[in-house]
Design a protein around this motif. Structure first.
Motif, PDB file in Angstrom:
ATOM      1  N   LEU A 265      80.184 -14.276  78.183  1.00  9.63           N
ATOM      2  CA  LEU A 265      78.836 -14.816  78.034  1.00  9.63           C
ATOM      3  C   LEU A 265      78.411 -14.795  76.568  1.00  9.63           C
ATOM      4  N   ALA A 266      78.693 -13.701  75.885  1.00  2.00           N
ATOM      5  CA  ALA A 266      78.353 -13.606  74.468  1.00  2.00           C
ATOM      6  C   ALA A 266      79.103 -14.656  73.661  1.00  2.00           C
ATOM      7  N   GLY A 267      80.390 -14.840  73.958  1.00  2.00           N
ATOM      8  CA  GLY A 267      81.167 -15.849  73.248  1.00  2.00           C
ATOM      9  C   GLY A 267      80.618 -17.243  73.468  1.00  2.00           C
ATOM     10  N   TYR A 268      80.165 -17.509  74.677  1.00  2.00           N
ATOM     11  CA  TYR A 268      79.558 -18.815  74.968  1.00  2.00           C
ATOM     12  C   TYR A 268      78.306 -19.022  74.124  1.00  2.00           C
ATOM     13  N   PHE A 269      77.389 -18.056  74.144  1.00  2.00           N
ATOM     14  CA  PHE A 269      76.142 -18.205  73.392  1.00  2.00           C
ATOM     15  C   PHE A 269      76.408 -18.333  71.894  1.00  2.00           C
ATOM     16  N   VAL A 270      77.286 -17.484  71.369  1.00  2.00           N
ATOM     17  CA  VAL A 270      77.541 -17.485  69.935  1.00  2.00           C
ATOM     18  C   VAL A 270      78.146 -18.807  69.495  1.00  2.00           C
ATOM     19  N   ARG A 271      79.150 -19.281  70.218  1.00  2.00           N
ATOM     20  CA  ARG A 271      79.788 -20.536  69.790  1.00  2.00           C
ATOM     21  C   ARG A 271      78.872 -21.726  70.016  1.00  2.00           C
ATOM     22  N   GLN A 272      78.194 -21.781  71.164  1.00  2.00           N
ATOM     23  CA  GLN A 272      77.314 -22.916  71.434  1.00  2.00           C
ATOM     24  C   GLN A 272      76.211 -23.033  70.398  1.00  2.00           C
ATOM     25  N   SER A 273      75.719 -21.908  69.935  1.00  2.00           N
ATOM     26  CA  SER A 273      74.621 -21.940  68.961  1.00  2.00           C
ATOM     27  C   SER A 273      75.066 -22.519  67.623  1.00  2.00           C
ATOM     28  N   ARG A 274      76.366 -22.630  67.410  1.00  2.00           N
ATOM     29  CA  ARG A 274      76.900 -23.188  66.173  1.00  2.00           C
ATOM     30  C   ARG A 274      77.185 -24.686  66.275  1.00  2.00           C
ATOM     31  N   GLN A 275      76.936 -25.263  67.467  1.00  2.00           N
ATOM     32  CA  GLN A 275      77.219 -26.674  67.690  1.00  2.00           C
ATOM     33  C   GLN A 275      75.988 -27.533  67.373  1.00  2.00           C
ATOM     34  N   PRO A 276      76.186 -28.849  67.169  1.00  2.00           N
ATOM     35  CA  PRO A 276      75.042 -29.743  66.962  1.00  2.00           C
ATOM     36  C   PRO A 276      74.136 -29.786  68.196  1.00  2.00           C
ATOM     37  N   ASP A 277      72.882 -30.146  67.990  1.00  2.00           N
ATOM     38  CA  ASP A 277      71.958 -30.283  69.114  1.00  2.00           C
ATOM     39  C   ASP A 277      72.466 -31.359  70.069  1.00  2.00           C
TER      40      ASP A 277
END
Length: 306
Positions: A265-277
């Motif tokens: 779950l942490a990996g999902y949030f961390v990586r997704q937050s680095r993606q474009p909107d």
């Protein structure tokens, strides 16, 4: 407000496709006299409390193919799940649902309720957590057909493994130092989260409604079959970032299976937050980033890695 809001760009009722509005009015048996948009949630869609000129009320969710076609798929999934949920589930009752002119429409009973107060009040949080635990017990085994959790989140819960091959500039130093270990820990999440419970899988304050004596859980498009503790676990990063206690105080089970899923779950949030909107969702990345900060601290505590 010290935390990012769970709010996106809503479509007002008058901008919903005319054929959809006409179909809803026909179902409700009267002209819509009042339409109040509800702001919570990220979807670029209509979420409206309606009242007809004869006084009938309903809550309507409706989404078209623009600006984000993925939302249509989510609403289609929610329509299927909502139609199948038994009455024992603490969710507003689906009155009808349909697809028309590329739009997916869900018409629910209108519940006189509000979201939990933020920052979280401990009394409301305790009510919600107790309700989630009761719901998990009541939905074990799953009373309806739903996909396994590994199918629903398999493509998403690979954040650390994807970051092994991506630019990690700006990544949290602790996460960068343990990136390989986090990727390995994450890789076992699907087996760890397997189970026979129907889980909501997307619990946050904006998906919960409170009355004086009831807790309602809304927005079920991600529903799947998994471990009974998944809903409590998945909700806690948002609780922590919205002023509630940190996750480690609210879920103390030392089971390594929980640690593996928390890492995913942490990996999902961390990586997704680095993606474009994503199209039509201008606020979701900041919300994910804030959850990622809390979830990463939780992983750090659970692993004990220095």
């Amino acid at each position: 407000m010290s935390h990012p809001p769970a709010a996106g760009t809503r479509v007002p009722w008058h901008k919903v496709h005319p054929a959809v509005r006409a179909a809803v009015e026909e179902f409700l048996g009267g002209r819509v006299a009042e339409a109040i948009t509800q702001p919570g949630g990220f979807s670029p869609a209509a979420a409206v409390r309606l009242r007809t000129d004869e006084g009938r009320r309903a809550f309507v969710k409706a989404v078209g193919p623009e600006p984000n076609p993925d939302t249509v798929l989510l609403y289609r999934s929610e329509l299927k799940i909502a139609a199948a949920l038994p009455e024992s589930v603490p969710a507003p009752r689906l009155l009808t649902g349909f697809e028309l002119e590329g739009w997916v429409v869900l018409v629910f009973e209108d519940v006189e309720a509000g979201h939990p107060e933020l920052p979280w009040r401990r009394d409301e949080l305790d009510r919600v957590l107790h309700a989630i635990d009761r719901m998990s017990a009541a939905l074990t085994p799953a009373p309806i057909d739903a996909p396994p959790i590994s199918d629903v989140f398999g493509p998403a819960f690979k954040g650390w493994r994807k970051l092994l091959k991506e630019d990690t500039d700006g990544l949290d130093p602790w996460a960068l130092r343990h990136l390989g270990e986090l990727a390995e820990l994450e890789s076992g999440w699907a087996e760890a989260a397997a189970g026979d419970s129907l889980v909501h899988a997307d619990l946050r304050a904006d998906n919960i409604l409170l009355t004086d004596d009831r807790v309602y859980v809304v927005d079920w498009p991600w529903a799947c079959v998994g471990a009974p503790w998944f809903d409590r676990m998945g909700m806690l990063p948002s609780v922590g970032m919205q002023g509630g206690p940190p996750p480690h105080e609210l879920l103390t089970d030392p089971d390594p299976a929980v640690t593996s899923v928390v890492a995913a779950l942490a990996g999902y949030f961390v990586r997704q937050s680095r993606q474009p909107d994503p199209p039509g969702l201008p606020t979701v990345r900041e919300f994910q980033r804030a959850q990622g900060v809390v979830a990463l601290d939780w992983v750090r505590r659970r692993t004990g890695w220095s």
